[in-house]
Design a protein around this motif. Sequence first.
Motif, PDB file in Angstrom:
ATOM      1  N   THR A   1     -54.043 -34.735 -25.107  1.00 28.67           N
ATOM      2  CA  THR A   1     -53.568 -35.084 -23.769  1.00 28.67           C
ATOM      3  C   THR A   1     -52.514 -34.063 -23.350  1.00 28.67           C
ATOM      4  OG1 THR A   1     -52.014 -36.606 -24.823  1.00 28.67           O
ATOM      5  CG2 THR A   1     -54.033 -37.551 -23.919  1.00 28.67           C
ATOM      6  N   PRO A   2     -52.946 -32.822 -23.081  1.00 28.26           N
ATOM      7  CA  PRO A   2     -51.974 -31.781 -22.691  1.00 28.26           C
ATOM      8  C   PRO A   2     -51.222 -32.184 -21.435  1.00 28.26           C
ATOM      9  CG  PRO A   2     -54.238 -31.058 -22.287  1.00 28.26           C
ATOM     10  CD  PRO A   2     -54.323 -32.322 -23.069  1.00 28.26           C
ATOM     11  N   LEU A   3     -50.003 -31.708 -21.350  1.00 29.84           N
ATOM     12  CA  LEU A   3     -49.106 -32.119 -20.269  1.00 29.84           C
ATOM     13  C   LEU A   3     -49.712 -31.862 -18.894  1.00 29.84           C
ATOM     14  CD1 LEU A   3     -46.359 -33.288 -19.576  1.00 29.84           C
ATOM     15  CD2 LEU A   3     -45.414 -30.967 -19.652  1.00 29.84           C
ATOM     16  N   LEU A   4     -50.390 -30.722 -18.728  1.00 33.32           N
ATOM     17  CA  LEU A   4     -50.978 -30.407 -17.432  1.00 33.32           C
ATOM     18  C   LEU A   4     -52.059 -31.421 -17.061  1.00 33.32           C
ATOM     19  CD1 LEU A   4     -51.302 -28.533 -14.998  1.00 33.32           C
ATOM     20  CD2 LEU A   4     -52.911 -27.160 -16.359  1.00 33.32           C
ATOM     21  N   VAL A   5     -52.903 -31.758 -18.030  1.00 34.32           N
ATOM     22  CA  VAL A   5     -53.967 -32.725 -17.758  1.00 34.32           C
ATOM     23  C   VAL A   5     -53.383 -34.090 -17.451  1.00 34.32           C
ATOM     24  CG1 VAL A   5     -55.931 -33.949 -18.785  1.00 34.32           C
ATOM     25  CG2 VAL A   5     -55.668 -31.486 -19.132  1.00 34.32           C
ATOM     26  N   VAL A   6     -52.378 -34.513 -18.234  1.00 40.05           N
ATOM     27  CA  VAL A   6     -51.752 -35.813 -18.003  1.00 40.05           C
ATOM     28  C   VAL A   6     -51.109 -35.844 -16.624  1.00 40.05           C
ATOM     29  CG1 VAL A   6     -49.883 -37.337 -18.730  1.00 40.05           C
ATOM     30  CG2 VAL A   6     -51.395 -36.326 -20.429  1.00 40.05           C
ATOM     31  N   ALA A   7     -50.408 -34.760 -16.260  1.00 37.59           N
ATOM     32  CA  ALA A   7     -49.733 -34.730 -14.955  1.00 37.59           C
ATOM     33  C   ALA A   7     -50.738 -34.817 -13.813  1.00 37.59           C
ATOM     34  CB  ALA A   7     -48.889 -33.456 -14.844  1.00 37.59           C
ATOM     35  N   VAL A   8     -51.804 -34.020 -13.893  1.00 34.83           N
ATOM     36  CA  VAL A   8     -52.808 -34.031 -12.820  1.00 34.83           C
ATOM     37  C   VAL A   8     -53.530 -35.370 -12.762  1.00 34.83           C
ATOM     38  CG1 VAL A   8     -54.966 -32.998 -12.033  1.00 34.83           C
ATOM     39  CG2 VAL A   8     -53.117 -31.534 -12.867  1.00 34.83           C
ATOM     40  N   ALA A   9     -53.964 -35.858 -13.940  1.00 36.65           N
ATOM     41  CA  ALA A   9     -54.690 -37.132 -13.974  1.00 36.65           C
ATOM     42  C   ALA A   9     -53.810 -38.282 -13.524  1.00 36.65           C
ATOM     43  CB  ALA A   9     -55.218 -37.391 -15.389  1.00 36.65           C
ATOM     44  N   LEU A  10     -52.555 -38.294 -13.961  1.00 37.41           N
ATOM     45  CA  LEU A  10     -51.658 -39.376 -13.574  1.00 37.41           C
ATOM     46  C   LEU A  10     -51.369 -39.345 -12.079  1.00 37.41           C
ATOM     47  CD1 LEU A  10     -49.944 -41.756 -14.497  1.00 37.41           C
ATOM     48  CD2 LEU A  10     -48.061 -40.155 -14.907  1.00 37.41           C
ATOM     49  N   ALA A  11     -51.114 -38.142 -11.531  1.00 38.93           N
ATOM     50  CA  ALA A  11     -50.858 -38.043 -10.086  1.00 38.93           C
ATOM     51  C   ALA A  11     -52.064 -38.514  -9.286  1.00 38.93           C
ATOM     52  CB  ALA A  11     -50.496 -36.602  -9.727  1.00 38.93           C
ATOM     53  N   ALA A  12     -53.251 -38.090  -9.718  1.00 34.02           N
ATOM     54  CA  ALA A  12     -54.462 -38.504  -9.001  1.00 34.02           C
ATOM     55  C   ALA A  12     -54.693 -40.005  -9.114  1.00 34.02           C
ATOM     56  CB  ALA A  12     -55.671 -37.741  -9.559  1.00 34.02           C
ATOM     57  N   LEU A  13     -54.478 -40.556 -10.312  1.00 33.88           N
ATOM     58  CA  LEU A  13     -54.731 -41.979 -10.497  1.00 33.88           C
ATOM     59  C   LEU A  13     -53.695 -42.835  -9.785  1.00 33.88           C
ATOM     60  CD1 LEU A  13     -56.527 -44.070 -11.730  1.00 33.88           C
ATOM     61  CD2 LEU A  13     -55.267 -43.882 -13.878  1.00 33.88           C
ATOM     62  N   VAL A  14     -52.442 -42.414  -9.797  1.00 32.81           N
ATOM     63  CA  VAL A  14     -51.417 -43.160  -9.066  1.00 32.81           C
ATOM     64  C   VAL A  14     -51.717 -43.157  -7.570  1.00 32.81           C
ATOM     65  CG1 VAL A  14     -48.998 -43.142  -8.377  1.00 32.81           C
ATOM     66  CG2 VAL A  14     -49.606 -42.894 -10.784  1.00 32.81           C
ATOM     67  N   ALA A  15     -52.083 -41.979  -7.045  1.00 38.16           N
ATOM     68  CA  ALA A  15     -52.447 -41.918  -5.626  1.00 38.16           C
ATOM     69  C   ALA A  15     -53.640 -42.816  -5.327  1.00 38.16           C
ATOM     70  CB  ALA A  15     -52.757 -40.473  -5.238  1.00 38.16           C
ATOM     71  N   ALA A  16     -54.639 -42.795  -6.216  1.00 35.85           N
ATOM     72  CA  ALA A  16     -55.805 -43.652  -6.023  1.00 35.85           C
ATOM     73  C   ALA A  16     -55.426 -45.121  -6.103  1.00 35.85           C
ATOM     74  CB  ALA A  16     -56.869 -43.324  -7.067  1.00 35.85           C
TER      75      ALA A  16
END
Length: 623
Positions: free
Chosen positions: A586-601
Amino acid sequence: MTSPNPPRPNLSALGWLLAVPALFGALITLVLPTVQTLWLSFQSGGFMRESAYAGTANYADLLGDGAFWRALSFTLSLTLLPLLVAVVVAPLLALALDRAGAWPRRAGRIVLSLAVVTFSPVAVAGAWTRGLSPESSGLAALAQGLREPESAPWTLRLIVAAATFGVVCALAVLAYLPALRGGSAVPATLAVGALVALATVATGIQTFSIGMVLTHGGPQHATETLAGLQYDYAFRMARFGPGASVAALSGVILGVLGIVATLVVVLARLRITVTPRVTPGGPARKAYASGVPAPQGDPVPHGEATAHGGAYAPHGQSAVPHGGAYRPHNPHGPHGEAAPYGGAYDAPPGVPTSHGSPGAPGGGAYGAALAGRRASGPGWVAAGAVALLIFAAAWVLLSWPWIDGVLATPSAPASTWATHVNTWVPALAGAVVSVGVAYLAALGIGGLRPLGRGSEWLLLAFAPWLFVGPGPLGVANWQNARNLGLIDSFPALIPPLLVSVPALLVLTLLCKGLSERSGGDFFGGVLLPSLPMAGILAGGVTLVNAHDLSWPLLVAQRADLFTTPVSQVNRLGSFAGGTPDLGAATPLLVVAVALAALVAAQLLYLDRLAITTNSSPVRTDAA
């Protein structure tokens, strides 16, 4: 409930056409591998020796051997604690967050999103291996019990429950929350609860990664799972027949669970819809505050009263005073008048009860149907906040071995860019294809309704594979990849699945709900509102694909083709030993992008979803 504007015949034909890619993909990547698995289960031999027809000998040996029944019972036992979390803890947390109001619920969605995007089975299991060290302490020291055959089964059950607590609870809560938005929340919640329970059991039956990393089925086969037994027979002992027999028996169990789940969906007439957003300055809110009826078609914000404390009245009627509520037509009450002091009169016949849909005959509280539920009081807000804090504390505590492992300095170098490419590019490609094909079929089946109100019965054609992952079809798919010369090649890393059946089910229910409220506008009423869900599911399938161990472990033997989970397992099993880079999954970049997208969703889309049964209305919250 059938759509008031059913599709024209040519659109029904288009619905059949849109379903063709999914039917074709299911035939190639689900039906044929299933038939091939069954055929292999009647063969002896394997890839190291010539196969020969053996009849039912493999099944006779397997069912007469205590190893299979021991693996089956232990595998089912691994699902008990996660099942308790999914059907007891999760609905209570969902209820507390739902009743607490918009902001506690949305804060909960953010916390739950973090639990989802950071979960990686191999990394979590690798972190627990640190507890096998004699100097380990804290919760991780529980892993010491894995050394002895007597204590290993219960120890692994507890570790699986602790490791999966956050993700199981989060996913279950995110499923329950839309069900609580319906006007009849109890039947919808019960149906969703049944689906969550079936999915939890089906996922547990296919448990592979955690057991493979921690125990490899030992000591003395005390922690052997069905997936591990299949892997041992087919790939460690090179006996395809017994391995395919285990896969076939596992597939039968999963097929029955998938059919039952689909029948629950069809018989309960589940649907998903997107509730309109009500802005604070919108016409519905202003009318609600002043006691003047809102314009026709405007949703009424739930949990608020008119200026006189009453429930909002139907279109063109006066507001209800003193907390009264309208009901559909009742010959014993005056039409168009308010029931004083909290009573309920019936609204005139034909008055819309929710989003412009005609009122259902037989009555039902008009205010409850339209508004959904009462405003959140301080008690519910406090209960929601406390419940969320308890969940967050329990999740951090149970995840501490993983958190500590991620923060520790790895003894092996971090994953290379090639490893990340091997992990995420095939995972994304597989998700886009499988969810995209499922989305086309969902638009056809749920949106255009080629069989009318019975169109969702078409889902039964896909039902046996609703919960089937890569494991039960792994023997057949590996043989196909080998025959095509794809072993140890980059294309082989793409999951061999052309249609995601879970995505097909969810998207069909969504397109069905949108179609019934679209007024015949397929493009603006069905296609556009359902596109975000297709994107969300594609992202979710990408995460699942990237964290999968079973398929890349079979097709990638060269180090330059290792995915991150395979690389971590290889490091854990190497003679050099040591702890791999647990954060690489769970690299930081992937977590940041996935989390931002999922929170927005979550905040902009998922928080507006409602799951209903039959013709239940939905609740419309303020933005």
